[in-house]
Design a protein around this motif. Structure first.
Motif, PDB file in Angstrom:
ATOM      1  N   GLY A 172       0.801  -1.220   0.000  1.00 27.26           N
ATOM      2  CA  GLY A 172       0.000   0.000   0.000  1.00 27.26           C
ATOM      3  C   GLY A 172       0.828   1.262   0.000  1.00 27.26           C
ATOM      4  O   GLY A 172       0.302   2.356   0.238  1.00 27.26           O
ATOM      5  N   LYS A 173       2.111   1.159  -0.295  1.00 29.46           N
ATOM      6  CA  LYS A 173       2.985   2.330  -0.272  1.00 29.46           C
ATOM      7  C   LYS A 173       2.740   3.283  -1.432  1.00 29.46           C
ATOM      8  O   LYS A 173       3.277   4.378  -1.450  1.00 29.46           O
ATOM      9  CB  LYS A 173       4.452   1.894  -0.250  1.00 29.46           C
ATOM     10  N   HIS A 174       1.919   2.878  -2.394  1.00 32.04           N
ATOM     11  CA  HIS A 174       1.595   3.741  -3.523  1.00 32.04           C
ATOM     12  C   HIS A 174       0.418   4.653  -3.200  1.00 32.04           C
ATOM     13  O   HIS A 174       0.073   5.527  -3.990  1.00 32.04           O
ATOM     14  CB  HIS A 174       1.279   2.893  -4.750  1.00 32.04           C
ATOM     15  N   LYS A 175      -0.202   4.483  -2.039  1.00 31.43           N
ATOM     16  CA  LYS A 175      -1.381   5.265  -1.659  1.00 31.43           C
ATOM     17  C   LYS A 175      -0.990   6.397  -0.709  1.00 31.43           C
ATOM     18  O   LYS A 175      -0.084   6.251   0.112  1.00 31.43           O
ATOM     19  CB  LYS A 175      -2.394   4.373  -0.934  1.00 31.43           C
ATOM     20  N   PRO A 176      -1.678   7.524  -0.789  1.00 28.71           N
ATOM     21  CA  PRO A 176      -1.385   8.622   0.147  1.00 28.71           C
ATOM     22  C   PRO A 176      -1.829   8.302   1.575  1.00 28.71           C
ATOM     23  O   PRO A 176      -1.380   8.951   2.514  1.00 28.71           O
ATOM     24  CB  PRO A 176      -2.173   9.810  -0.415  1.00 28.71           C
ATOM     25  N   THR A 177      -2.695   7.300   1.754  1.00 31.34           N
ATOM     26  CA  THR A 177      -3.170   6.933   3.093  1.00 31.34           C
ATOM     27  C   THR A 177      -2.371   5.776   3.687  1.00 31.34           C
ATOM     28  O   THR A 177      -2.862   5.098   4.597  1.00 31.34           O
ATOM     29  CB  THR A 177      -4.656   6.536   3.034  1.00 31.34           C
ATOM     30  N   TYR A 178      -1.149   5.532   3.201  1.00 32.96           N
ATOM     31  CA  TYR A 178      -0.331   4.428   3.703  1.00 32.96           C
ATOM     32  C   TYR A 178      -0.096   4.591   5.199  1.00 32.96           C
ATOM     33  O   TYR A 178       0.271   5.653   5.682  1.00 32.96           O
ATOM     34  CB  TYR A 178       1.011   4.382   2.972  1.00 32.96           C
ATOM     35  N   THR A 179      -0.328   3.509   5.926  1.00 33.92           N
ATOM     36  CA  THR A 179      -0.084   3.459   7.360  1.00 33.92           C
ATOM     37  C   THR A 179       0.710   2.192   7.641  1.00 33.92           C
ATOM     38  O   THR A 179       0.277   1.099   7.266  1.00 33.92           O
ATOM     39  CB  THR A 179      -1.413   3.427   8.137  1.00 33.92           C
ATOM     40  N   TYR A 239       1.227   0.259  10.183  1.00 37.08           N
ATOM     41  CA  TYR A 239       0.688  -0.796  11.047  1.00 37.08           C
ATOM     42  C   TYR A 239      -0.660  -1.336  10.577  1.00 37.08           C
ATOM     43  O   TYR A 239      -1.297  -2.106  11.282  1.00 37.08           O
ATOM     44  CB  TYR A 239       0.584  -0.307  12.493  1.00 37.08           C
ATOM     45  N   ILE A 240      -1.108  -0.940   9.370  1.00 34.43           N
ATOM     46  CA  ILE A 240      -2.353  -1.448   8.792  1.00 34.43           C
ATOM     47  C   ILE A 240      -2.046  -1.961   7.384  1.00 34.43           C
ATOM     48  O   ILE A 240      -1.326  -1.314   6.625  1.00 34.43           O
ATOM     49  CB  ILE A 240      -3.438  -0.347   8.720  1.00 34.43           C
ATOM     50  N   ASP A 241      -2.602  -3.102   7.049  1.00 37.56           N
ATOM     51  CA  ASP A 241      -2.449  -3.632   5.693  1.00 37.56           C
ATOM     52  C   ASP A 241      -3.411  -2.881   4.785  1.00 37.56           C
ATOM     53  O   ASP A 241      -4.582  -3.204   4.704  1.00 37.56           O
ATOM     54  CB  ASP A 241      -2.741  -5.135   5.676  1.00 37.56           C
ATOM     55  N   CYS A 242      -2.902  -1.861   4.099  1.00 43.00           N
ATOM     56  CA  CYS A 242      -3.756  -1.048   3.236  1.00 43.00           C
ATOM     57  C   CYS A 242      -3.423  -1.270   1.761  1.00 43.00           C
ATOM     58  O   CYS A 242      -3.759  -0.452   0.917  1.00 43.00           O
ATOM     59  CB  CYS A 242      -3.644   0.426   3.602  1.00 43.00           C
ATOM     60  N   GLY A 243      -2.770  -2.388   1.450  1.00 42.79           N
ATOM     61  CA  GLY A 243      -2.362  -2.676   0.082  1.00 42.79           C
ATOM     62  C   GLY A 243      -3.477  -3.222  -0.776  1.00 42.79           C
ATOM     63  O   GLY A 243      -4.568  -3.544  -0.308  1.00 42.79           O
ATOM     64  N   ASP A 244      -3.190  -3.332  -2.062  1.00 45.95           N
ATOM     65  CA  ASP A 244      -4.140  -3.815  -3.054  1.00 45.95           C
ATOM     66  C   ASP A 244      -3.774  -5.235  -3.484  1.00 45.95           C
ATOM     67  O   ASP A 244      -2.706  -5.749  -3.157  1.00 45.95           O
ATOM     68  CB  ASP A 244      -4.130  -2.897  -4.284  1.00 45.95           C
ATOM     69  N   HIS A 245      -4.662  -5.842  -4.260  1.00 45.66           N
ATOM     70  CA  HIS A 245      -4.416  -7.163  -4.835  1.00 45.66           C
ATOM     71  C   HIS A 245      -3.562  -7.006  -6.095  1.00 45.66           C
ATOM     72  O   HIS A 245      -3.741  -6.050  -6.854  1.00 45.66           O
ATOM     73  CB  HIS A 245      -5.735  -7.841  -5.206  1.00 45.66           C
ATOM     74  N   VAL A 246      -2.651  -7.955  -6.322  1.00 40.64           N
ATOM     75  CA  VAL A 246      -1.766  -7.901  -7.478  1.00 40.64           C
ATOM     76  C   VAL A 246      -1.819  -9.240  -8.212  1.00 40.64           C
ATOM     77  O   VAL A 246      -1.730 -10.301  -7.596  1.00 40.64           O
ATOM     78  CB  VAL A 246      -0.307  -7.599  -7.064  1.00 40.64           C
ATOM     79  N   VAL A 247      -1.971  -9.170  -9.537  1.00 38.11           N
ATOM     80  CA  VAL A 247      -1.918 -10.338 -10.401  1.00 38.11           C
ATOM     81  C   VAL A 247      -0.722 -10.146 -11.331  1.00 38.11           C
ATOM     82  O   VAL A 247      -0.647  -9.159 -12.056  1.00 38.11           O
ATOM     83  CB  VAL A 247      -3.213 -10.477 -11.233  1.00 38.11           C
ATOM     84  N   VAL A 248       0.231 -11.074 -11.276  1.00 39.89           N
ATOM     85  CA  VAL A 248       1.403 -11.017 -12.154  1.00 39.89           C
ATOM     86  C   VAL A 248       1.227 -12.091 -13.228  1.00 39.89           C
ATOM     87  O   VAL A 248       1.084 -13.271 -12.906  1.00 39.89           O
ATOM     88  CB  VAL A 248       2.714 -11.246 -11.374  1.00 39.89           C
ATOM     89  N   VAL A 249       1.206 -11.672 -14.486  1.00 43.02           N
ATOM     90  CA  VAL A 249       1.060 -12.612 -15.602  1.00 43.02           C
ATOM     91  C   VAL A 249       2.383 -12.698 -16.362  1.00 43.02           C
ATOM     92  O   VAL A 249       3.225 -11.804 -16.262  1.00 43.02           O
ATOM     93  CB  VAL A 249      -0.087 -12.204 -16.556  1.00 43.02           C
ATOM     94  N   ASN A 250       2.562 -13.778 -17.108  1.00 43.65           N
ATOM     95  CA  ASN A 250       3.787 -14.047 -17.863  1.00 43.65           C
ATOM     96  C   ASN A 250       5.021 -14.079 -16.970  1.00 43.65           C
ATOM     97  O   ASN A 250       6.098 -13.616 -17.347  1.00 43.65           O
ATOM     98  CB  ASN A 250       3.990 -13.019 -18.990  1.00 43.65           C
ATOM     99  N   ALA A 251       4.869 -14.610 -15.766  1.00 40.87           N
ATOM    100  CA  ALA A 251       5.990 -14.659 -14.822  1.00 40.87           C
ATOM    101  C   ALA A 251       7.109 -15.558 -15.325  1.00 40.87           C
ATOM    102  O   ALA A 251       8.270 -15.355 -14.977  1.00 40.87           O
ATOM    103  CB  ALA A 251       5.504 -15.143 -13.465  1.00 40.87           C
TER     104      ALA A 251
END
Length: 143
Positions: free
Chosen positions: A38-45, A47-59
């Motif tokens: 969630g470090k790409h968000k301005p509301t990053y905290t 001590y809270i998991d504020c991240g998004d879901h990530v799908v990596v294709v063609n790994a």
């Protein structure tokens, strides 16, 4: 005016897809780890998991630079005496290509319960097709 502190219930999670074809393994992994935390968000905290879901294709098509394909080792231990196993990156790529990406991203996440929670939001596929089209993931470009 007081500082805004997000709560776990107020976090809005989005889905992102990263195409790793022809990209450096480390650059894709660092981008994915940043989004999962969630470090790409301005509301990053921290001590809270504020991240998004990530799908990596063609790994399976991610590139290792230099001599890493021959020299990089992945170590596993069974827990028994003498149970250390080593495997080169080129052999792991033949057996399980997506595992290279999973290991790289996992190594960049915190080694805590919250890091495990972040890792569960990661989906890695060795080919271009994935079953997450219903979530309408947004495309992320590797810089």
């Amino acid at each position: 005016m007081s500082t805004f502190i997000p709560s776990a219930k107020s976090i809005e999670r989005r889905w992102h897809v990263i195409d790793a074809a022809g990209e450096s393994l480390g650059r894709v992994a660092s981008l994915a780890a940043k989004v999962l935390q969630g470090k790409h968000k301005p509301t990053y905290t921290p001590y809270i998991d504020c991240g998004d879901h990530v799908v990596v294709v063609n790994a399976g098509q991610a590139v290792l630079t230099g001599q890493k394909e021959e020299q990089k080792l992945y170590r596993y231990h069974s827990g028994y005496e003498g149970g250390l196993r080593e495997e080169r990156a080129k052999d792991l790529r033949k057996r399980r290509p997506a595992r290279l990406m999973e290991e790289a991203i996992r190594g960049m996440l915190p080694k805590t319960k919250m890091g495990d929670q972040m890792y569960r939001k990661l989906n890695v596929y060795e080919r271009a097709d994935h079953p997450h089209a219903a979530q309408k993931p947004q495309s992320l470009e590797v810089e």
